[in-house]
Motif scaffolding. Structure first.
Motif, PDB file in Angstrom:
ATOM      1  N   CYS A 294      51.531 -31.420 -21.571  1.00  0.00           N
ATOM      2  CA  CYS A 294      51.244 -31.682 -20.158  1.00  0.00           C
ATOM      3  C   CYS A 294      49.815 -32.166 -19.933  1.00  0.00           C
ATOM      4  N   GLY A 295      49.587 -32.646 -18.718  1.00  0.00           N
ATOM      5  CA  GLY A 295      48.246 -32.996 -18.286  1.00  0.00           C
ATOM      6  C   GLY A 295      47.579 -34.083 -19.110  1.00  0.00           C
ATOM      7  N   ALA A 296      46.306 -33.861 -19.438  1.00  0.00           N
ATOM      8  CA  ALA A 296      45.498 -34.878 -20.112  1.00  0.00           C
ATOM      9  C   ALA A 296      46.067 -35.272 -21.467  1.00  0.00           C
ATOM     10  N   GLU A 297      46.665 -34.325 -22.181  1.00  0.00           N
ATOM     11  CA  GLU A 297      47.228 -34.637 -23.483  1.00  0.00           C
ATOM     12  C   GLU A 297      48.414 -35.598 -23.350  1.00  0.00           C
ATOM     13  N   PHE A 298      49.234 -35.399 -22.334  1.00  0.00           N
ATOM     14  CA  PHE A 298      50.327 -36.325 -22.066  1.00  0.00           C
ATOM     15  C   PHE A 298      49.758 -37.675 -21.633  1.00  0.00           C
ATOM     16  N   GLY A 299      48.693 -37.662 -20.858  1.00  0.00           N
ATOM     17  CA  GLY A 299      48.042 -38.901 -20.438  1.00  0.00           C
ATOM     18  C   GLY A 299      47.540 -39.705 -21.625  1.00  0.00           C
ATOM     19  N   ALA A 300      46.965 -39.011 -22.620  1.00  0.00           N
ATOM     20  CA  ALA A 300      46.476 -39.692 -23.825  1.00  0.00           C
ATOM     21  C   ALA A 300      47.639 -40.301 -24.605  1.00  0.00           C
ATOM     22  N   TYR A 301      48.756 -39.584 -24.645  1.00  0.00           N
ATOM     23  CA  TYR A 301      49.955 -40.104 -25.313  1.00  0.00           C
ATOM     24  C   TYR A 301      50.434 -41.383 -24.624  1.00  0.00           C
ATOM     25  N   LEU A 302      50.475 -41.368 -23.296  1.00  0.00           N
ATOM     26  CA  LEU A 302      50.906 -42.547 -22.558  1.00  0.00           C
ATOM     27  C   LEU A 302      49.999 -43.744 -22.848  1.00  0.00           C
ATOM     28  N   GLN A 303      48.687 -43.503 -22.931  1.00  0.00           N
ATOM     29  CA  GLN A 303      47.765 -44.599 -23.211  1.00  0.00           C
ATOM     30  C   GLN A 303      48.008 -45.175 -24.600  1.00  0.00           C
ATOM     31  N   ARG A 304      48.289 -44.316 -25.580  1.00  0.00           N
ATOM     32  CA  ARG A 304      48.609 -44.814 -26.926  1.00  0.00           C
ATOM     33  C   ARG A 304      49.875 -45.653 -26.903  1.00  0.00           C
ATOM     34  N   MET A 305      50.854 -45.219 -26.119  1.00  0.00           N
ATOM     35  CA  MET A 305      52.107 -45.973 -26.007  1.00  0.00           C
ATOM     36  C   MET A 305      51.859 -47.338 -25.372  1.00  0.00           C
ATOM     37  N   VAL A 306      51.046 -47.381 -24.333  1.00  0.00           N
ATOM     38  CA  VAL A 306      50.707 -48.652 -23.692  1.00  0.00           C
ATOM     39  C   VAL A 306      50.066 -49.588 -24.707  1.00  0.00           C
ATOM     40  N   ASP A 307      49.103 -49.074 -25.472  1.00  0.00           N
ATOM     41  CA  ASP A 307      48.399 -49.891 -26.466  1.00  0.00           C
ATOM     42  C   ASP A 307      49.369 -50.402 -27.531  1.00  0.00           C
ATOM     43  N   ASP A 308      50.264 -49.531 -28.014  1.00  0.00           N
ATOM     44  CA  ASP A 308      51.208 -49.924 -29.060  1.00  0.00           C
ATOM     45  C   ASP A 308      52.175 -50.996 -28.560  1.00  0.00           C
ATOM     46  N   TYR A 309      52.741 -50.778 -27.362  1.00  0.00           N
ATOM     47  CA  TYR A 309      53.703 -51.738 -26.845  1.00  0.00           C
ATOM     48  C   TYR A 309      53.038 -53.077 -26.519  1.00  0.00           C
ATOM     49  N   THR A 310      51.823 -53.031 -26.001  1.00  0.00           N
ATOM     50  CA  THR A 310      51.100 -54.270 -25.697  1.00  0.00           C
ATOM     51  C   THR A 310      50.916 -55.095 -26.966  1.00  0.00           C
ATOM     52  N   ARG A 311      50.527 -54.428 -28.044  1.00  0.00           N
ATOM     53  CA  ARG A 311      50.301 -55.131 -29.313  1.00  0.00           C
ATOM     54  C   ARG A 311      51.608 -55.687 -29.884  1.00  0.00           C
ATOM     55  N   ILE A 312      52.655 -54.852 -29.932  1.00  0.00           N
ATOM     56  CA  ILE A 312      53.922 -55.282 -30.526  1.00  0.00           C
ATOM     57  C   ILE A 312      54.552 -56.412 -29.724  1.00  0.00           C
ATOM     58  N   ILE A 313      54.538 -56.306 -28.403  1.00  0.00           N
ATOM     59  CA  ILE A 313      55.123 -57.329 -27.544  1.00  0.00           C
ATOM     60  C   ILE A 313      54.378 -58.661 -27.707  1.00  0.00           C
ATOM     61  N   ARG A 314      53.058 -58.580 -27.844  1.00  0.00           N
ATOM     62  CA  ARG A 314      52.273 -59.800 -28.046  1.00  0.00           C
ATOM     63  C   ARG A 314      52.562 -60.412 -29.414  1.00  0.00           C
ATOM     64  N   GLU A 315      52.552 -59.570 -30.468  1.00  0.00           N
ATOM     65  CA  GLU A 315      52.752 -60.078 -31.820  1.00  0.00           C
ATOM     66  C   GLU A 315      54.156 -60.645 -32.027  1.00  0.00           C
ATOM     67  N   ALA A 316      55.154 -60.003 -31.419  1.00  0.00           N
ATOM     68  CA  ALA A 316      56.543 -60.453 -31.578  1.00  0.00           C
ATOM     69  C   ALA A 316      56.916 -61.509 -30.537  1.00  0.00           C
ATOM     70  N   ASN A 317      55.998 -61.787 -29.606  1.00  0.00           N
ATOM     71  CA  ASN A 317      56.241 -62.781 -28.555  1.00  0.00           C
ATOM     72  C   ASN A 317      57.526 -62.449 -27.783  1.00  0.00           C
ATOM     73  N   ILE A 318      57.678 -61.166 -27.427  1.00  0.00           N
ATOM     74  CA  ILE A 318      58.852 -60.734 -26.665  1.00  0.00           C
ATOM     75  C   ILE A 318      58.663 -61.076 -25.198  1.00  0.00           C
ATOM     76  N   THR A 319      59.636 -61.742 -24.620  1.00  0.00           N
ATOM     77  CA  THR A 319      59.583 -62.094 -23.204  1.00  0.00           C
ATOM     78  C   THR A 319      60.895 -61.705 -22.543  1.00  0.00           C
ATOM     79  N   VAL A 320      60.863 -61.530 -21.240  1.00  0.00           N
ATOM     80  CA  VAL A 320      62.078 -61.296 -20.455  1.00  0.00           C
ATOM     81  C   VAL A 320      62.095 -62.279 -19.305  1.00  0.00           C
ATOM     82  N   LYS A 321      63.304 -62.672 -18.906  1.00  0.00           N
ATOM     83  CA  LYS A 321      63.449 -63.639 -17.806  1.00  0.00           C
ATOM     84  C   LYS A 321      63.758 -62.912 -16.522  1.00  0.00           C
TER      85      LYS A 321
END
Length: 321
Positions: A294-321
């Protein structure tokens, strides 16, 4: 065995729960969990289990409102606009952090919301028919290499965490496959059963019964460790094909600027429900595993997820219409 976080803050929980104001027990204190998924989905089931348990513990009234659509954006943005008073929260999952880098939504997962609790997780699993000739991930990859572009892989998507898993495998194994998106895991599995696709990246909670019956066969998971109920199924890391590791998370977030004391009250309520003696077997039956961060620890997890997905989506050039 799959390694999940233990439920924490036991002593603090008792204190915080005791401090919940009496207003929460009144009708005006009703908590609404907005679920941006359809009824019967994993997030919906978890939300209803939480609501029922909180009610049994004589906590506030908790209602579940399904608001699916636009890849979960409709329900998510509705909570973003809600008053930050603790009466409206969101059941968030991986699409919550994937949508902004996909440019499908303008909210900020860690700026537009306050983290409450990471409640439960479920693995992502690559499945084929139980009667399929593919008995291992290497078998499937070999077939894809022998017939470039002919094998079709499906998932709920596009742009979902399950679609991301397909792109990760496609790039790591250097295979040419056709991706077929469906509106969710259930219709993707229906396509697999009809032999319209060769494999599906699925959330474990949707296919748990079919794996147990042998109708489907699991070839790999994206978990950190092996799933207890699937001891013979390797993780993607164990196969040596990719270091990708990710589960589908289910957590509660509130609109940004919700007062800290209310966030603490919400955390106490949901943690208490998660710690109920009969909750773990109920979750296991649905293919869900309790986490309790909970709390800040969950917030840190969410930020790591954002960073990971941003990188993977960019590298794989994933797009949605």
């Amino acid at each position: 065995m799959i390694a999940y976080h233990c439920v924490r803050l036991a002593m603090t929980l008792a204190v915080v729960f005791f401090l919940v104001p009496s207003a929460w027990s009144q009708p005006a204190g009703t908590i609404k969990i907005v679920v941006p998924y359809t009824p019967g989905s994993g997030p919906d089931t978890l939300s209803r289990l939480m609501a029922e348990q909180i009610g049994r513990a004589q906590g506030p009234i908790v209602v579940v409102e399904n608001r699916p659509g636009a890849g979960t954006v409709i329900g998510t943005e509705a909570v973003e606009r809600a008053e930050p008073d603790g009466h409206t929260v969101l059941l968030a999952a991986n699409s919550f952090v994937a949508n902004p880098p996909l440019k499908r939504a303008s909210y900020d997962p860690t700026g537009s919301f306050d983290p409450v609790c990471y409640l439960a997780a479920t693995p992502m699993v690559l499945v084929v028919l139980g009667s399929s000739p593919y008995r291992s991930l290497n078998d499937l990859i070999a077939a894809a290499r022998a017939k470039p572009g002919e094998l079709a892989f499906a998932s709920g998507g596009p742009g979902s965490s399950l679609h991301v898993a397909i792109e990760v495998l496609k790039r790591a194994a250097n295979i040419n496959i056709t991706y077929v998106p469906y509106g969710g895991t259930a219709p993707a599995i229906n396509a697999l059963m009809g032999n319209h696709v060769a494999a599906v990246w699925a959330d474990y909670s949707t296919v748990v019964s079919q794996l147990a019956s042998g109708t489907l066969r699991a070839l790999a998971t994206t978990s950190r460790g092996r799933v207890e109920a699937l001891p013979d199924v390797p993780t993607l890391i164990e196969t040596g094909i990719s270091n990708y590791e990710a589960d589908i998370f289910y957590g509660i977030v509130a609109p940004a600027k919700t007062p800290p004391e209310i966030i603490n009250q919400l955390s106490a309520l949901f943690l208490s429900a998660l710690k109920a003696p009969d909750m773990k077997p109920k979750l296991a039956q649905q293919g869900l595993f309790p986490v309790g961060i909970c709390g800040a620890e969950f917030g840190a997890y969410l930020q790591r997820m954002v960073d990971d997905y941003t990188r993977i989506i960019r590298e794989a050039n994933i797009t949605v219409k």
